[in-house]
Design a protein around this motif. Sequence first.
Motif, PDB file in Angstrom:
ATOM      1  N   VAL A  95       0.847  -1.191   0.000  1.00  0.00           N
ATOM      2  CA  VAL A  95       0.000   0.000   0.000  1.00  0.00           C
ATOM      3  C   VAL A  95       0.879   1.236   0.000  1.00  0.00           C
ATOM      4  O   VAL A  95       2.092   1.168   0.174  1.00  0.00           O
ATOM      5  N   ALA A  96       0.250   2.413  -0.161  1.00  0.00           N
ATOM      6  CA  ALA A  96       1.022   3.653  -0.320  1.00  0.00           C
ATOM      7  C   ALA A  96       1.822   3.975   0.933  1.00  0.00           C
ATOM      8  O   ALA A  96       3.006   4.338   0.855  1.00  0.00           O
ATOM      9  N   SER A  97       1.210   3.863   2.103  1.00  0.00           N
ATOM     10  CA  SER A  97       1.929   4.198   3.336  1.00  0.00           C
ATOM     11  C   SER A  97       3.084   3.245   3.582  1.00  0.00           C
ATOM     12  O   SER A  97       4.182   3.650   3.977  1.00  0.00           O
ATOM     13  N   SER A  98       2.858   1.950   3.330  1.00  0.00           N
ATOM     14  CA  SER A  98       3.936   0.982   3.507  1.00  0.00           C
ATOM     15  C   SER A  98       5.035   1.189   2.485  1.00  0.00           C
ATOM     16  O   SER A  98       6.217   0.999   2.776  1.00  0.00           O
ATOM     17  N   SER A  99       4.664   1.566   1.261  1.00  0.00           N
ATOM     18  CA  SER A  99       5.672   1.801   0.231  1.00  0.00           C
ATOM     19  C   SER A  99       6.627   2.913   0.632  1.00  0.00           C
ATOM     20  O   SER A  99       7.844   2.810   0.430  1.00  0.00           O
ATOM     21  N   GLN A 100       6.099   3.981   1.218  1.00  0.00           N
ATOM     22  CA  GLN A 100       6.964   5.074   1.676  1.00  0.00           C
ATOM     23  C   GLN A 100       7.864   4.610   2.810  1.00  0.00           C
ATOM     24  O   GLN A 100       9.044   4.985   2.871  1.00  0.00           O
ATOM     25  N   HIS A 101       7.311   3.786   3.704  1.00  0.00           N
ATOM     26  CA  HIS A 101       8.127   3.267   4.805  1.00  0.00           C
ATOM     27  C   HIS A 101       9.268   2.397   4.285  1.00  0.00           C
ATOM     28  O   HIS A 101      10.422   2.550   4.691  1.00  0.00           O
ATOM     29  N   TRP A 102       8.963   1.474   3.342  1.00  0.00           N
ATOM     30  CA  TRP A 102      10.006   0.585   2.843  1.00  0.00           C
ATOM     31  C   TRP A 102      11.025   1.342   1.994  1.00  0.00           C
ATOM     32  O   TRP A 102      12.213   0.972   1.974  1.00  0.00           O
ATOM     33  N   GLU A 103      10.592   2.376   1.304  1.00  0.00           N
ATOM     34  CA  GLU A 103      11.547   3.178   0.528  1.00  0.00           C
ATOM     35  C   GLU A 103      12.547   3.878   1.440  1.00  0.00           C
ATOM     36  O   GLU A 103      13.753   3.902   1.164  1.00  0.00           O
ATOM     37  N   GLN A 104      12.054   4.435   2.532  1.00  0.00           N
ATOM     38  CA  GLN A 104      12.948   5.076   3.487  1.00  0.00           C
ATOM     39  C   GLN A 104      13.849   4.052   4.162  1.00  0.00           C
ATOM     40  O   GLN A 104      15.048   4.298   4.360  1.00  0.00           O
ATOM     41  N   ALA A 105      13.280   2.894   4.481  1.00  0.00           N
ATOM     42  CA  ALA A 105      14.073   1.844   5.112  1.00  0.00           C
ATOM     43  C   ALA A 105      15.171   1.353   4.178  1.00  0.00           C
ATOM     44  O   ALA A 105      16.308   1.126   4.611  1.00  0.00           O
ATOM     45  N   ALA A 106      14.856   1.180   2.891  1.00  0.00           N
ATOM     46  CA  ALA A 106      15.860   0.717   1.926  1.00  0.00           C
ATOM     47  C   ALA A 106      17.003   1.717   1.806  1.00  0.00           C
ATOM     48  O   ALA A 106      18.178   1.329   1.748  1.00  0.00           O
ATOM     49  N   HIS A 107      16.671   3.001   1.776  1.00  0.00           N
ATOM     50  CA  HIS A 107      17.714   4.022   1.673  1.00  0.00           C
ATOM     51  C   HIS A 107      18.630   4.007   2.892  1.00  0.00           C
ATOM     52  O   HIS A 107      19.865   4.059   2.764  1.00  0.00           O
ATOM     53  N   GLN A 108      18.054   3.896   4.068  1.00  0.00           N
ATOM     54  CA  GLN A 108      18.863   3.903   5.277  1.00  0.00           C
ATOM     55  C   GLN A 108      19.705   2.638   5.390  1.00  0.00           C
ATOM     56  O   GLN A 108      20.876   2.690   5.791  1.00  0.00           O
ATOM     57  N   MET A 109      19.120   1.498   5.029  1.00  0.00           N
ATOM     58  CA  MET A 109      19.887   0.259   5.050  1.00  0.00           C
ATOM     59  C   MET A 109      21.028   0.291   4.032  1.00  0.00           C
ATOM     60  O   MET A 109      22.130  -0.207   4.288  1.00  0.00           O
TER      61      MET A 109
END
Length: 732
Positions: A342-356
């Motif tokens: 979903v849209a909210s989860s997509s933003q969360h995973w995008e931020q998580a991927a960048h930080q990881m």
Amino acid sequence: MKASKSGRPRRSHTLGACRTCRRRHVKCDQKRPVCRTCRTLGVPCEGFTSEVRWIRDDGGSPEPEDHNGTRRHMYTEQSRLSMSTSLGSSLVSGSVSASLAEIDLRTRDSDRAPVGDIVVGPFAVLDFAPDAPPEMQKQPQGDGAEAEAEDPRSPPQNAPSHTVNPPETPLQPLPYINDSPSHIDDFLHWSDILGLSPEQPGFFQPSMADLDIYFGADPQSEAAINAFGVVDDVVGLQSNMAMMTPPRSAIEMASTFLDAAALADAPSLFKHFNETVVPQMMIMPLGEKTPWRILNLAAAMATYNDLTILGSQSISHARLANLYGLLACAASHLASNSRQTVASSSQHWEQAAHQMFEQAKDHMQKSLKYETREPKRAKYKDQLMAICCLIEYTVISGQHQHARSFMVNAELILRMRGLLKQRISQKARLLHHVYTWLRLVGESTYVLHDYNPSNSFIEALDVNFQRHRLDVAPRAEEPEPRLDDFLRLEAHDADSDLNINEPKDKQTGLHDIHLQDSRSFSDTLYKQIYGIPETWLSLVSQTTRLANAMETFRIAQRSGRNTSLAAWETLHRRSVRLENLICCCELSPTRTDPSKPHGHMLRALNAALVIFFYRRIRRVHPAIMAAHVDTAIASLAEFTSSLPPGQSTGPGAAWPAFIAGCEALTAPRRDSIARWLENAISTCGPAGFRAARDIMVELWQRQDEHLHTNRNDPMPTWIDFVREKQIWPLFC
């Protein structure tokens, strides 16, 4: 006569004994919670007393037996609460991460005065003053005035020079992305830390990941969606008693909490990587045994267990880079997969991927700098699998600006450590095959070289095509091996490297990492890993290398350089032999079952290889390759229809779809390849399919305009387009 001092009886009791042993006047071993002395004698152990007791503010007096060593708080509880609230609100956004980012930005500010202080934090304890000019340094700095910025585990600067052996070969620096406070997640605030009370249960204890998530919770569930943090290094978890001890500073405390939060989503990301990402990374469904599961995933899970459960502090930067790189791949795939997220989860995973990814890149930099040689040398397989995982992240996320640096560093690791070994293990060979696939398929679409010929290129071109003997296998005593940029073309005896019927010897086959020699090798593993013959990859490698050499030679001719006619004739002779091999490979029937996906994908790859040769070597008009375009499109459609339903398998390789789609001139062909790409995008996350679609759509518009308005100039191709846009489409 008085007894000597040595003859005095020794003390028979120890400090800190339990109440029972003190009352019975026996020696206590101080094992908690019940000492073994009481357990052996079968008497109840009455427990231990604290050395220090805090007197509560309610006026109650301490117990009679604990009247020694009591202390009173300097401030009332209301005063301490007010002080913590004031300190937390006085910082930037009240956030630990924002404060750290502010410090980082101030230290990088070029407009800041050369002499001055940077003071941020509670009580102004974070003082980052720059070094004074040489003329102002009248005395050396005191202890603790300088901090090691590169690696906390590196030796001190005054250590002897022989204790650290930095690599003699210069390493290409990995790109670095600056962060601003606006990109920092403010989930951890100073007030959260300053407001904690030592009397609260679980004080300073990082939260552990829920085991239910590890055994199959949904990655999109609310319990699995947590914030990620970026830290400089990973601090292992301590024992229960050690975790009850407050850290030495607020920054160390924040690092502990950020580490726990960063790994909170690790179990669900492991599951997603194993079940979804790995099958879609393989171009054909080949079963469960892949290098990503055997090596990368197993090593990442072992590192995660050592970091969280066992609390190890001796984890190498290479292992940490592989852990965070694998988690970044899974998070990036979740962020780009719109069908499952979903849209909210997509933003969360995008931020998580960048930080990881920032975590993994930082650890990879430290590993290349400190762990390539003794004394803190990391395992060769750990370094190579970590950097291959980072390359795969750039493929999934489409961040081509980092891929070039990672690939060059991967080759540096392989040549400096892997190829110099007397015996190459099976796991190391698996990693070599993964690197070769990523490098060769990625290099085939890299046309951003500087093709302007230098004097050394012209001289090397003449020399290479005049000599008749060349040692192919690398020398073990070579101290600084030369990295391959795919711009030089080696000569062999009568071009025997194009004799596909002659087998390679074992040493040549193990050391030919870029498959310049197209002869067959019986001990190859490409069919087991990717389902393709080694000959196909070798022909892609030689076509790419020959195309780069011919492009440089053409530019040299146009610029009036003194070029050798014999060199050009040799290039042309090589292109003719390479054309015969590629066409024979495309016409030869596949040995696999034609009803299975393997046969369809092999036909698509062979047809795309013919198109690739005529585009980069011959530069023919797209209409001449219409039959090969039809073959590639039909084979891709048959591959998709033959995939087993209900399985998490990938849509296939984007490379043949891109190579064939860029040469499609008619609307039916374009519609067919566009539908195949749209279907792949809807079922798969890697950014290569989106990049192929976007490039082809704009290229088709330019080709249509060229056909209607300008027929004197050459037809626009994908090579011209990616050079103009300065992009690198990755389909590996």
